[in-house]
Each structure stands twice: as C-alpha cells, then as structure tokens.
Design a protein around this motif. Structure first.
Motif, PDB file in Angstrom:
ATOM      1  N   GLU A 108       0.828  -1.201   0.000  1.00 14.98           N
ATOM      2  CA  GLU A 108       0.000   0.000   0.000  1.00 14.98           C
ATOM      3  C   GLU A 108       0.868   1.258   0.000  1.00 14.98           C
ATOM      4  O   GLU A 108       0.547   2.247  -0.672  1.00 14.98           O
ATOM      5  CB  GLU A 108      -0.953  -0.003   1.192  1.00 14.98           C
ATOM      6  N   VAL A 109       1.985   1.210   0.725  1.00 15.17           N
ATOM      7  CA  VAL A 109       2.929   2.323   0.693  1.00 15.17           C
ATOM      8  C   VAL A 109       3.448   2.517  -0.732  1.00 15.17           C
ATOM      9  O   VAL A 109       3.548   3.646  -1.230  1.00 15.17           O
ATOM     10  CB  VAL A 109       4.095   2.081   1.665  1.00 15.17           C
ATOM     11  N   THR A 118      -5.325  -1.649   3.714  1.00  8.38           N
ATOM     12  CA  THR A 118      -5.613  -0.934   4.947  1.00  8.38           C
ATOM     13  C   THR A 118      -6.597   0.199   4.689  1.00  8.38           C
ATOM     14  O   THR A 118      -7.588   0.347   5.403  1.00  8.38           O
ATOM     15  CB  THR A 118      -4.322  -0.373   5.566  1.00  8.38           C
ATOM     16  N   TRP A 135      -6.558   1.648   1.034  1.00 12.31           N
ATOM     17  CA  TRP A 135      -6.178   2.062  -0.311  1.00 12.31           C
ATOM     18  C   TRP A 135      -7.330   2.629  -1.126  1.00 12.31           C
ATOM     19  O   TRP A 135      -7.169   3.627  -1.831  1.00 12.31           O
ATOM     20  CB  TRP A 135      -5.528   0.899  -1.059  1.00 12.31           C
ATOM     21  N   ARG A 176      -3.301  13.504   2.590  1.00 11.40           N
ATOM     22  CA  ARG A 176      -2.938  13.607   4.009  1.00 11.40           C
ATOM     23  C   ARG A 176      -4.176  13.501   4.888  1.00 11.40           C
ATOM     24  O   ARG A 176      -4.161  12.809   5.917  1.00 11.40           O
ATOM     25  CB  ARG A 176      -2.221  14.923   4.267  1.00 11.40           C
ATOM     26  N   LEU A 197      -5.282   9.897   5.022  1.00 13.27           N
ATOM     27  CA  LEU A 197      -4.387   9.117   5.875  1.00 13.27           C
ATOM     28  C   LEU A 197      -4.689   9.369   7.352  1.00 13.27           C
ATOM     29  O   LEU A 197      -4.733   8.434   8.161  1.00 13.27           O
ATOM     30  CB  LEU A 197      -2.929   9.467   5.577  1.00 13.27           C
ATOM     31  N   TRP A 205      -3.520   4.507   9.205  1.00 11.32           N
ATOM     32  CA  TRP A 205      -2.171   5.006   8.947  1.00 11.32           C
ATOM     33  C   TRP A 205      -1.829   6.201   9.823  1.00 11.32           C
ATOM     34  O   TRP A 205      -0.689   6.366  10.249  1.00 11.32           O
ATOM     35  CB  TRP A 205      -2.030   5.410   7.472  1.00 11.32           C
ATOM     36  N   PRO A 237       0.593  11.870   8.558  1.00  8.76           N
ATOM     37  CA  PRO A 237       2.049  11.834   8.353  1.00  8.76           C
ATOM     38  C   PRO A 237       2.754  13.107   8.792  1.00  8.76           C
ATOM     39  O   PRO A 237       3.986  13.147   8.823  1.00  8.76           O
ATOM     40  CB  PRO A 237       2.173  11.635   6.837  1.00  8.76           C
ATOM     41  N   MET A 244       4.063   6.830   6.370  1.00 11.90           N
ATOM     42  CA  MET A 244       3.425   5.529   6.182  1.00 11.90           C
ATOM     43  C   MET A 244       4.364   4.388   6.552  1.00 11.90           C
ATOM     44  O   MET A 244       3.948   3.392   7.148  1.00 11.90           O
ATOM     45  CB  MET A 244       2.949   5.385   4.735  1.00 11.90           C
ATOM     46  N   ARG A 245       5.636   4.521   6.210  1.00 12.43           N
ATOM     47  CA  ARG A 245       6.588   3.456   6.552  1.00 12.43           C
ATOM     48  C   ARG A 245       6.739   3.303   8.063  1.00 12.43           C
ATOM     49  O   ARG A 245       6.787   2.180   8.576  1.00 12.43           O
ATOM     50  CB  ARG A 245       7.941   3.744   5.898  1.00 12.43           C
ATOM     51  N   ALA A 287       3.613   1.764   9.404  1.00 14.12           N
ATOM     52  CA  ALA A 287       3.571   0.322   9.142  1.00 14.12           C
ATOM     53  C   ALA A 287       4.324  -0.440  10.226  1.00 14.12           C
ATOM     54  O   ALA A 287       3.881  -1.503  10.686  1.00 14.12           O
ATOM     55  CB  ALA A 287       4.158   0.018   7.768  1.00 14.12           C
TER      56      ALA A 287
END
Length: 286
Positions: free
Chosen positions: A67-68, A100, A102, A115, A118, A123, A126, A138-139, A142
């Motif tokens: 997804e990222v 998640t 998408w 944003r 998200l 998520w 960010p 996002m990383r 995760a």
C-alpha cells in the motif's frame, strides 16, 4: 539467477520458478522486479484466504509495504517533473483483503486530500503533505501497526523503525515530522530518537532494536544493517515454520520466508542486469 551475467540469462532461470508466471521474458529490470513483488502479494493474498475468518487482520500489517508503494507511485505520477515511464505504465498493486485504506487513498485528488485521508485511517497523519513526509510517515506507521498487531513480528518492526529513523536523521539529515517522531519514539524510545549522533542513537536503542545496528559504526554502513535485518527475518521465519504448530506464528513465519525469497530474487535480477558479480559477494549481501 545471482550467477547470471545478463538479465536475459536471469529471466531464463526465473521462468522456471513461481515468479515466471507473472514476469514476461522480454521485460526490463524494473518491470521484472515489480512482477516478483506482485507474485509475493498474490501468495500472501492466497495465504490470507486460507486463514480462519478475521485472519486477514494478522496479514494486513505485514503486507502494508504494498500500500505504501501504491501511494508512492501515485505521488510520483502526480509530480510532473518526477514522472517516469514506469510510474505512468504501472497499475497499483491489487491488495484485496490486505488493504488498509487504499480505496479511500486512491480517491484523493491532491496531496492535501491524501494527508487528510491518511489521518482518518489506521495510517494516521504523516505530519505534512509532501511526498517525502507521506511515504516516511506511512513506513513508520507500518512498523507501529506491525508491532501492535503481530507480536511474533514485533522485533522486526522495531528493527525496521531503527533503520528508517537512522537513515532519515543521519544520512538525509532530515528532522522527522511530529507524528512520525512520536511513532518512532513509541517503538524505539525518546532518548534514541533525540540522540545527537549516530553512535548515540545506536547505543540508546532498546535491546529489541539494537541488534539491527550491531557493529555498524557509521551511517554509510546502513546497507549492512538492512542485509542483516533480512537475514534475521529469514532465520526467524524458518524457525517459526519448523516449530510446526498451528497458529499465528506459523502464518508469520510463512510470510517472512516468502518475503525474503522475493527480496533475494529482486537483488539477483539487479545483479544480473549489472553484469553479474561473484557469488561470494552476493552471498555477503543476503
């Protein structure tokens, strides 16, 4: 494949593997590597389908990287000067039950809308709407989601968070956005995240994450730490499978071994595309 000296030779070997079903013999390196990743995703979706009802909840954080990647490709496609032929041509990974958020993220027409979407999803915010902030956020999210929802993979998540934080702080010299820093601190502790130097960062990590940077003396050696991270995942995954008991641990072990294999195949393809390298050098990486 790692011993091949051309991409064509490597593709010949690839054709005889489960990855060959999705990789075209005439494809270039990026297309073939993406086909390898898409094969892994399909296998994870099949595995999720075999699980009891609700089992996809265990798998979803482990597949979050796809997804990222979808979001990163979408951001690249929206950024005119950074657009590449690959980002124009590639379709998003088909996540199915492993998504998640998408379908909601895909509808965002601007970075600001992305944003917002998200922030309203698992998520989380960010911290900014720049491509770097979104993907980095996002990383790190995760890693947080994996640590919370998949106990057998918790130390992998903490190791990944350590790698991501070290790279952003000490290689790219970038401050983490507020929400990203909070996620990193939750996984690694505030003392590590606020460390003034790479060595201080390494020494302040909790034991569950310090292993990934063991014997790594400077940020330029983080590639060694990433190779170690993959080796540990492979070893842990094999151990989980050999345990032989039914339950979440066996599922996580299967995901680990499948993921490591795909990573190694992608690395072998790149090695072949660059003219090959001695096997002992490749083995040092994997």
């Amino acid at each position: 494949m790692a011993s091949a000296v051309t991409l064509e030779d490597a593709l010949h070997h690839l054709a005889a593997t489960p990855y060959g079903k999705y990789a075209r013999a005439t494809a270039g390196l990026p297309e073939t590597q993406r086909a390898v990743s898409a094969t892994l995703l399909w296998h994870l979706r099949v595995l999720a389908g075999w699980l009891p009802p609700g089992g996809a909840r265990l798998m979803r954080p482990l597949a979050a990287g796809f997804e990222v990647a979808n979001v990163a490709s979408r951001l690249s496609a929206q950024d005119g000067p950074a657009r590449t032929p690959q980002t124009q041509r590639w379709q998003p990974y088909r996540l199915g039950a492993l998504e998640t958020a998408w379908r909601t993220l895909e509808r965002a027409a601007t970075p600001a809308e992305l944003r917002t979407a998200l922030a309203a999803s698992p998520w989380g915010d960010p911290g900014a709407d720049t491509p770097w902030a979104v993907v980095t956020g996002m990383r790190m999210a995760a890693a947080r989601l994996t640590s919370a929802a998949v106990p057998p993979a918790r130390r992998w998540a903490q190791g990944r968070a350590a790698l991501l934080t070290a790279r952003e702080l000490f290689v790219h010299q970038r401050r983490l956005p507020g929400p990203v820093r909070r996620n990193a601190a939750e996984l690694l502790g505030s003392r590590a995240v606020d460390a003034p130097s790479f060595r201080d960062f390494r020494d302040r990590l909790p034991s569950a994450a310090r292993w990934v940077l063991e014997d790594v003396e400077e940020p330029g050696e983080l590639w060694r730490a990433e190779a170690r991270w993959w080796r540990v995942i492979d070893q842990d995954g094999v151990g989980m499978l050999r345990d032989g008991r039914f339950g979440p641990q066996s599922v996580v072990g299967a995901v680990a071994v499948l993921s490591v294999d795909a990573w190694r195949v992608r690395a072998a393809l790149e090695s072949a595309a660059r003219g090959g390298r001695p096997l002992e050098e490749f083995d040092a990486l994997v």
